[in-house]
Design a protein around this motif. Structure first.
Motif, PDB file in Angstrom:
ATOM      1  N   PHE A  48       0.859  -1.184   0.000  1.00  0.00           N
ATOM      2  CA  PHE A  48       0.000   0.000   0.000  1.00  0.00           C
ATOM      3  C   PHE A  48       0.891   1.227   0.000  1.00  0.00           C
ATOM      4  O   PHE A  48       1.881   1.298   0.729  1.00  0.00           O
ATOM      5  CB  PHE A  48      -0.911   0.025   1.235  1.00  0.00           C
ATOM      6  N   PHE A  49       0.529   2.194  -0.820  1.00  0.00           N
ATOM      7  CA  PHE A  49       1.258   3.445  -0.907  1.00  0.00           C
ATOM      8  C   PHE A  49       0.339   4.574  -0.475  1.00  0.00           C
ATOM      9  O   PHE A  49      -0.853   4.552  -0.755  1.00  0.00           O
ATOM     10  CB  PHE A  49       1.762   3.682  -2.334  1.00  0.00           C
ATOM     11  N   LYS A  50       0.923   5.536   0.213  1.00  0.00           N
ATOM     12  CA  LYS A  50       0.134   6.634   0.753  1.00  0.00           C
ATOM     13  C   LYS A  50       0.887   7.934   0.518  1.00  0.00           C
ATOM     14  O   LYS A  50       2.101   8.000   0.713  1.00  0.00           O
ATOM     15  CB  LYS A  50      -0.071   6.415   2.247  1.00  0.00           C
ATOM     16  N   GLY A  51       0.153   8.945   0.084  1.00  0.00           N
ATOM     17  CA  GLY A  51       0.729  10.260  -0.121  1.00  0.00           C
ATOM     18  C   GLY A  51      -0.227  11.332   0.351  1.00  0.00           C
ATOM     19  O   GLY A  51      -1.440  11.138   0.365  1.00  0.00           O
ATOM     20  N   ARG A  52       0.346  12.461   0.727  1.00  0.00           N
ATOM     21  CA  ARG A  52      -0.468  13.550   1.270  1.00  0.00           C
ATOM     22  C   ARG A  52       0.157  14.866   0.842  1.00  0.00           C
ATOM     23  O   ARG A  52       1.374  14.990   0.767  1.00  0.00           O
ATOM     24  CB  ARG A  52      -0.453  13.425   2.790  1.00  0.00           C
ATOM     25  N   THR A  53      -0.683  15.841   0.559  1.00  0.00           N
ATOM     26  CA  THR A  53      -0.205  17.179   0.231  1.00  0.00           C
ATOM     27  C   THR A  53      -1.111  18.209   0.888  1.00  0.00           C
ATOM     28  O   THR A  53      -2.278  17.931   1.154  1.00  0.00           O
ATOM     29  CB  THR A  53      -0.098  17.395  -1.301  1.00  0.00           C
ATOM     30  N   TYR A  54      -0.535  19.364   1.159  1.00  0.00           N
ATOM     31  CA  TYR A  54      -1.247  20.425   1.869  1.00  0.00           C
ATOM     32  C   TYR A  54      -1.091  21.736   1.117  1.00  0.00           C
ATOM     33  O   TYR A  54      -0.110  21.944   0.417  1.00  0.00           O
ATOM     34  CB  TYR A  54      -0.636  20.648   3.266  1.00  0.00           C
ATOM     35  N   ARG A  55      -2.048  22.623   1.345  1.00  0.00           N
ATOM     36  CA  ARG A  55      -1.913  23.990   0.865  1.00  0.00           C
ATOM     37  C   ARG A  55      -2.804  24.893   1.704  1.00  0.00           C
ATOM     38  O   ARG A  55      -3.759  24.438   2.341  1.00  0.00           O
ATOM     39  CB  ARG A  55      -2.224  24.119  -0.615  1.00  0.00           C
ATOM     40  N   THR A  56      -2.484  26.170   1.690  1.00  0.00           N
ATOM     41  CA  THR A  56      -3.257  27.158   2.418  1.00  0.00           C
ATOM     42  C   THR A  56      -4.192  27.854   1.442  1.00  0.00           C
ATOM     43  O   THR A  56      -3.777  28.255   0.360  1.00  0.00           O
ATOM     44  CB  THR A  56      -2.330  28.192   3.093  1.00  0.00           C
ATOM     45  N   ALA A  63      -5.864  23.207   3.672  1.00  0.00           N
ATOM     46  CA  ALA A  63      -6.527  22.104   2.984  1.00  0.00           C
ATOM     47  C   ALA A  63      -5.537  20.963   2.809  1.00  0.00           C
ATOM     48  O   ALA A  63      -4.325  21.170   2.761  1.00  0.00           O
ATOM     49  CB  ALA A  63      -7.048  22.569   1.629  1.00  0.00           C
ATOM     50  N   GLU A  64      -6.064  19.755   2.702  1.00  0.00           N
ATOM     51  CA  GLU A  64      -5.227  18.565   2.586  1.00  0.00           C
ATOM     52  C   GLU A  64      -5.868  17.562   1.638  1.00  0.00           C
ATOM     53  O   GLU A  64      -7.080  17.408   1.620  1.00  0.00           O
ATOM     54  CB  GLU A  64      -5.085  17.922   3.972  1.00  0.00           C
ATOM     55  N   VAL A  65      -5.030  16.893   0.844  1.00  0.00           N
ATOM     56  CA  VAL A  65      -5.475  15.773   0.016  1.00  0.00           C
ATOM     57  C   VAL A  65      -4.604  14.585   0.391  1.00  0.00           C
ATOM     58  O   VAL A  65      -3.380  14.703   0.455  1.00  0.00           O
ATOM     59  CB  VAL A  65      -5.329  16.075  -1.495  1.00  0.00           C
ATOM     60  N   GLU A  66      -5.254  13.453   0.647  1.00  0.00           N
ATOM     61  CA  GLU A  66      -4.538  12.223   0.976  1.00  0.00           C
ATOM     62  C   GLU A  66      -5.002  11.142   0.010  1.00  0.00           C
ATOM     63  O   GLU A  66      -6.200  10.977  -0.206  1.00  0.00           O
ATOM     64  CB  GLU A  66      -4.835  11.805   2.410  1.00  0.00           C
ATOM     65  N   ILE A  67      -4.032  10.416  -0.574  1.00  0.00           N
ATOM     66  CA  ILE A  67      -4.354   9.369  -1.539  1.00  0.00           C
ATOM     67  C   ILE A  67      -3.619   8.101  -1.138  1.00  0.00           C
ATOM     68  O   ILE A  67      -2.434   8.138  -0.813  1.00  0.00           O
ATOM     69  CB  ILE A  67      -3.947   9.778  -2.971  1.00  0.00           C
ATOM     70  N   LEU A  85       5.099   3.117  -9.318  1.00  0.00           N
ATOM     71  CA  LEU A  85       5.735   4.396  -9.617  1.00  0.00           C
ATOM     72  C   LEU A  85       4.960   5.156 -10.689  1.00  0.00           C
ATOM     73  O   LEU A  85       4.763   6.374 -10.583  1.00  0.00           O
ATOM     74  CB  LEU A  85       7.189   4.200 -10.051  1.00  0.00           C
ATOM     75  N   GLU A  86       4.478   4.456 -11.718  1.00  0.00           N
ATOM     76  CA  GLU A  86       3.680   5.110 -12.758  1.00  0.00           C
ATOM     77  C   GLU A  86       2.417   5.721 -12.161  1.00  0.00           C
ATOM     78  O   GLU A  86       2.053   6.858 -12.478  1.00  0.00           O
ATOM     79  CB  GLU A  86       3.310   4.115 -13.856  1.00  0.00           C
ATOM     80  N   ILE A  87       1.745   4.967 -11.300  1.00  0.00           N
ATOM     81  CA  ILE A  87       0.514   5.464 -10.668  1.00  0.00           C
ATOM     82  C   ILE A  87       0.832   6.667  -9.778  1.00  0.00           C
ATOM     83  O   ILE A  87       0.133   7.678  -9.813  1.00  0.00           O
ATOM     84  CB  ILE A  87      -0.170   4.353  -9.845  1.00  0.00           C
ATOM     85  N   ALA A  88       1.906   6.574  -8.987  1.00  0.00           N
ATOM     86  CA  ALA A  88       2.278   7.683  -8.102  1.00  0.00           C
ATOM     87  C   ALA A  88       2.548   8.953  -8.896  1.00  0.00           C
ATOM     88  O   ALA A  88       2.083  10.042  -8.525  1.00  0.00           O
ATOM     89  CB  ALA A  88       3.498   7.299  -7.278  1.00  0.00           C
ATOM     90  N   GLU A  89       3.282   8.836  -9.988  1.00  0.00           N
ATOM     91  CA  GLU A  89       3.584  10.006 -10.809  1.00  0.00           C
ATOM     92  C   GLU A  89       2.315  10.586 -11.449  1.00  0.00           C
ATOM     93  O   GLU A  89       2.143  11.800 -11.489  1.00  0.00           O
ATOM     94  CB  GLU A  89       4.612   9.658 -11.890  1.00  0.00           C
ATOM     95  N   LEU A  90       1.442   9.718 -11.928  1.00  0.00           N
ATOM     96  CA  LEU A  90       0.189  10.193 -12.532  1.00  0.00           C
ATOM     97  C   LEU A  90      -0.683  10.927 -11.516  1.00  0.00           C
ATOM     98  O   LEU A  90      -1.231  11.993 -11.808  1.00  0.00           O
ATOM     99  CB  LEU A  90      -0.589   9.019 -13.133  1.00  0.00           C
ATOM    100  N   LEU A  91      -0.802  10.362 -10.323  1.00  0.00           N
ATOM    101  CA  LEU A  91      -1.631  10.995  -9.298  1.00  0.00           C
ATOM    102  C   LEU A  91      -1.024  12.308  -8.824  1.00  0.00           C
ATOM    103  O   LEU A  91      -1.746  13.283  -8.585  1.00  0.00           O
ATOM    104  CB  LEU A  91      -1.846  10.036  -8.124  1.00  0.00           C
ATOM    105  N   SER A  92       0.294  12.359  -8.704  1.00  0.00           N
ATOM    106  CA  SER A  92       0.960  13.594  -8.311  1.00  0.00           C
ATOM    107  C   SER A  92       0.754  14.679  -9.366  1.00  0.00           C
ATOM    108  O   SER A  92       0.469  15.831  -9.044  1.00  0.00           O
ATOM    109  CB  SER A  92       2.450  13.346  -8.084  1.00  0.00           C
ATOM    110  N   GLU A  93       0.877  14.309 -10.637  1.00  0.00           N
ATOM    111  CA  GLU A  93       0.656  15.269 -11.715  1.00  0.00           C
ATOM    112  C   GLU A  93      -0.802  15.723 -11.769  1.00  0.00           C
ATOM    113  O   GLU A  93      -1.078  16.885 -12.058  1.00  0.00           O
ATOM    114  CB  GLU A  93       1.088  14.685 -13.049  1.00  0.00           C
ATOM    115  N   LEU A  94      -1.729  14.824 -11.490  1.00  0.00           N
ATOM    116  CA  LEU A  94      -3.139  15.204 -11.454  1.00  0.00           C
ATOM    117  C   LEU A  94      -3.367  16.225 -10.339  1.00  0.00           C
ATOM    118  O   LEU A  94      -4.027  17.244 -10.550  1.00  0.00           O
ATOM    119  CB  LEU A  94      -4.027  13.977 -11.248  1.00  0.00           C
ATOM    120  N   ALA A  95      -2.796  15.970  -9.172  1.00  0.00           N
ATOM    121  CA  ALA A  95      -2.927  16.919  -8.061  1.00  0.00           C
ATOM    122  C   ALA A  95      -2.324  18.271  -8.445  1.00  0.00           C
ATOM    123  O   ALA A  95      -2.927  19.321  -8.188  1.00  0.00           O
ATOM    124  CB  ALA A  95      -2.248  16.363  -6.808  1.00  0.00           C
TER     125      ALA A  95
END
Length: 115
Positions: A48-56, A63-67, A85-95
């Motif tokens: 399982f892979f987990k990523g999170r990003t924040y912004r004001t 605000a926060e997005v967790e995938i 890795l392909e999925i992680a890069e695609l989701l990061s680019e989508l965000a």
């Protein structure tokens, strides 16, 4: 998520931006990895892979997005396999296309960066 398809990602996002991300990131990803010279961490199948990003937003709103995701390839030729890795890069680019900072995904059990 045990598998992800172009159709399910497009349906989830509800926009053609995801299609653009899918179309360009998949072909650019191997070149980017080679340019970076980074050695990939070996993760067990079904990790399982987990990523999170924040912004004001505004003055005081954070605000926060967790995938989270998991990729399983069963009896798939290597040329057709979809890698985490392909999925992680695609989701990061989508965000990023939605104004979020890039997302770094980590695999378990020991938190190790995927992208």
């Amino acid at each position: 998520m045990s598998s992800i398809s172009r159709r399910s990602l497009l349906g989830y996002s509800g926009t053609t931006a995801a299609g653009a991300v899918l179309g360009t990131a998949a072909s650019a990803q191997p070149a980017q990895a080679a340019e970076a010279g980074a050695e990939a961490t070996a993760f067990d199948p079904h990790t399982f892979f987990k990523g999170r990003t924040y912004r004001t937003i505004g003055d005081d709103t954070h605000a926060e997005v967790e995938i989270e995701f998991r990729v399983a390839n069963h009896e798939v030729p290597s040329a057709s396999a979809i890698t985490p890795l392909e999925i992680a890069e695609l989701l990061s680019e989508l965000a990023a296309s939605r104004g979020w900072p890039p997302i770094t995904f980590y695999g378990t059990p020991a938190p190790a960066p995927l992208n």
